[in-house]
Enzyme design. Sequence first.
Site, PDB file in Angstrom:
ATOM      1  N   SER A 147      28.518 -35.995  26.743  1.00  0.00           N
ATOM      2  CA  SER A 147      27.759 -35.732  25.517  1.00  0.00           C
ATOM      3  C   SER A 147      28.263 -36.668  24.428  1.00  0.00           C
ATOM      4  O   SER A 147      29.456 -37.013  24.395  1.00  0.00           O
ATOM      5  CB  SER A 147      27.973 -34.282  25.071  1.00  0.00           C
ATOM      6  OG  SER A 147      27.545 -34.128  23.733  1.00  0.00           O
ATOM      7  N   TYR A 160      32.964 -26.942  23.710  1.00  0.00           N
ATOM      8  CA  TYR A 160      32.027 -27.684  24.566  1.00  0.00           C
ATOM      9  C   TYR A 160      32.456 -29.157  24.632  1.00  0.00           C
ATOM     10  O   TYR A 160      32.510 -29.746  25.718  1.00  0.00           O
ATOM     11  CB  TYR A 160      30.630 -27.548  23.961  1.00  0.00           C
ATOM     12  CG  TYR A 160      29.572 -28.472  24.508  1.00  0.00           C
ATOM     13  CD1 TYR A 160      28.944 -28.206  25.720  1.00  0.00           C
ATOM     14  CD2 TYR A 160      29.165 -29.602  23.788  1.00  0.00           C
ATOM     15  CE1 TYR A 160      27.933 -29.051  26.197  1.00  0.00           C
ATOM     16  CE2 TYR A 160      28.164 -30.443  24.256  1.00  0.00           C
ATOM     17  CZ  TYR A 160      27.555 -30.165  25.465  1.00  0.00           C
ATOM     18  OH  TYR A 160      26.570 -30.989  25.945  1.00  0.00           O
TER      19      TYR A 160
HETATM   20  P1  NAP Z   1      19.068 -27.475  30.005  1.00  0.00           P
HETATM   21  O1  NAP Z   1      17.668 -27.849  29.710  1.00  0.00           O
HETATM   22  O2  NAP Z   1      19.748 -26.464  29.163  1.00  0.00           O
HETATM   23  O3  NAP Z   1      19.156 -27.062  31.551  1.00  0.00           O
HETATM   24  C1  NAP Z   1      20.389 -26.678  32.068  1.00  0.00           C
HETATM   25  C2  NAP Z   1      20.346 -26.807  33.558  1.00  0.00           C
HETATM   26  O4  NAP Z   1      21.624 -26.431  34.087  1.00  0.00           O
HETATM   27  C3  NAP Z   1      19.337 -25.891  34.197  1.00  0.00           C
HETATM   28  O5  NAP Z   1      18.867 -26.496  35.372  1.00  0.00           O
HETATM   29  C4  NAP Z   1      20.152 -24.646  34.522  1.00  0.00           C
HETATM   30  O6  NAP Z   1      19.612 -23.896  35.618  1.00  0.00           O
HETATM   31  C5  NAP Z   1      21.480 -25.278  34.906  1.00  0.00           C
HETATM   32  N1  NAP Z   1      22.612 -24.402  34.641  1.00  0.00           N
HETATM   33  C6  NAP Z   1      23.002 -23.915  33.428  1.00  0.00           C
HETATM   34  N2  NAP Z   1      24.082 -23.128  33.572  1.00  0.00           N
HETATM   35  C7  NAP Z   1      24.369 -23.104  34.897  1.00  0.00           C
HETATM   36  C8  NAP Z   1      25.351 -22.446  35.683  1.00  0.00           C
HETATM   37  N3  NAP Z   1      26.269 -21.654  35.149  1.00  0.00           N
HETATM   38  N4  NAP Z   1      25.332 -22.649  37.011  1.00  0.00           N
HETATM   39  C9  NAP Z   1      24.421 -23.448  37.580  1.00  0.00           C
HETATM   40  N5  NAP Z   1      23.456 -24.092  36.899  1.00  0.00           N
HETATM   41  C10 NAP Z   1      23.438 -23.920  35.566  1.00  0.00           C
HETATM   42  O7  NAP Z   1      20.010 -28.780  30.026  1.00  0.00           O
HETATM   43  P2  NAP Z   1      19.912 -30.130  29.189  1.00  0.00           P
HETATM   44  O8  NAP Z   1      19.846 -29.835  27.742  1.00  0.00           O
HETATM   45  O9  NAP Z   1      18.924 -31.027  29.826  1.00  0.00           O
HETATM   46  O10 NAP Z   1      21.401 -30.700  29.464  1.00  0.00           O
HETATM   47  C11 NAP Z   1      21.763 -31.285  30.679  1.00  0.00           C
HETATM   48  C12 NAP Z   1      23.152 -31.869  30.509  1.00  0.00           C
HETATM   49  O11 NAP Z   1      23.154 -32.803  29.429  1.00  0.00           O
HETATM   50  C13 NAP Z   1      24.205 -30.821  30.161  1.00  0.00           C
HETATM   51  O12 NAP Z   1      25.418 -31.132  30.807  1.00  0.00           O
HETATM   52  C14 NAP Z   1      24.353 -30.960  28.662  1.00  0.00           C
HETATM   53  O13 NAP Z   1      25.618 -30.564  28.224  1.00  0.00           O
HETATM   54  C15 NAP Z   1      24.130 -32.450  28.489  1.00  0.00           C
HETATM   55  N6  NAP Z   1      23.662 -32.829  27.165  1.00  0.00           N
HETATM   56  C16 NAP Z   1      22.468 -32.369  26.689  1.00  0.00           C
HETATM   57  C17 NAP Z   1      22.037 -32.763  25.422  1.00  0.00           C
HETATM   58  C18 NAP Z   1      20.723 -32.301  24.865  1.00  0.00           C
HETATM   59  O14 NAP Z   1      20.475 -32.533  23.672  1.00  0.00           O
HETATM   60  N7  NAP Z   1      19.843 -31.679  25.639  1.00  0.00           N
HETATM   61  C19 NAP Z   1      22.842 -33.605  24.637  1.00  0.00           C
HETATM   62  C20 NAP Z   1      24.044 -34.055  25.147  1.00  0.00           C
HETATM   63  C21 NAP Z   1      24.446 -33.662  26.409  1.00  0.00           C
HETATM   64  P3  NAP Z   1      18.501 -22.726  35.351  1.00  0.00           P
HETATM   65  O15 NAP Z   1      17.229 -23.439  34.968  1.00  0.00           O
HETATM   66  O16 NAP Z   1      18.378 -22.028  36.644  1.00  0.00           O
HETATM   67  O17 NAP Z   1      19.021 -21.885  34.235  1.00  0.00           O
END
Ligand code: NAP
Length: 253
Positions: A147, A160
């Site tokens: 991140s 986090y």
């Molecule tokens: P998201 O839309 O919140 O989706 C999270 C995904 O992870 C879903 O597929 C969820 O499965 C799965 N997941 C969550 N908790 C879990 C657990 N305990 N065990 C197994 N699977 C789990 O994610 P996102 O925002 O695209 O983020 C993806 C990655 O990018 C993350 O590592 C996040 O920290 C990082 N990131 C995101 C952003 C942002 O702005 N979005 C910015 C920086 C970094 P279910 O659908 O079954 O719940």
Amino acid sequence: MGKLDNKTALITGASRGIGRAVAERMGREGALVAVHYAENRDAAEQTIATITGAGGRAFPVQAELGVPGDVDTLFERFQAGLKEHGGGTELHIVVNNAGVMGGVSPEELTPEAFDRLVAVNAKAPLFIVQRALTMMPDGGRIINISSGLTRFANPQEVAYAMTKAAIEMIGLHYARHLGSRRITVNSVAPGITNNGSPVFDIPEAVEQMSQLNAFGQVADPTDVGDVVAFLASDDARWITGAFIDASGGTLLG
Ligand code: NAP
């Protein structure tokens, strides 16, 4: 000809957001994609339908991460899915994408909440890498989603961000460890990316978030997914141990 023909990829958290974009792009590039998720089976099926609808191959793998036995469950189910889909026994690409955020003030953070963040965001990815390597041929790819918050501050996400700093260490140390096998290990750090959560439906909030990066808009998951797919391709064979900022130039000053 896709850039990932004859490769098998395991993408954690591929039911939604960035993980879905990674899975869909890798599917288009010819990989057999294991679409991992925790609970949201319908969303995982949607990812799979998009991949198969475009002529690709994919299957679901359900496993809750951050609980005892998580990595065993993940790999048992992944291997069963691989067998069912004629995917052989090798795993070429792993993307540690599944993650959870904190969203509490430093004063309200509890040891229990901290432990949960570490278990999902740092411990599970490390042991997923350890297990994946038993199935990974030379020339494999490991990509860990970090991140931008390891580079800029948001006090509500101190725990986090600590877990994301930890996942970046997998890249540094394993890149050295695996260099002789030509397995690359890299970290990708997104900035604010529209993952479909309700905040992205509030125009004022989106406007505010958009001002944080150089392009003046929040990222689409494909903006990050394409970077991850590049790192998985042969074109990125000389990049390892790297931290790739995929935040659209967030807070450049
Ligand atoms: P998201 O839309 O919140 O989706 C999270 C995904 O992870 C879903 O597929 C969820 O499965 C799965 N997941 C969550 N908790 C879990 C657990 N305990 N065990 C197994 N699977 C789990 O994610 P996102 O925002 O695209 O983020 C993806 C990655 O990018 C993350 O590592 C996040 O920290 C990082 N990131 C995101 C952003 C942002 O702005 N979005 C910015 C920086 C970094 P279910 O659908 O079954 O719940």
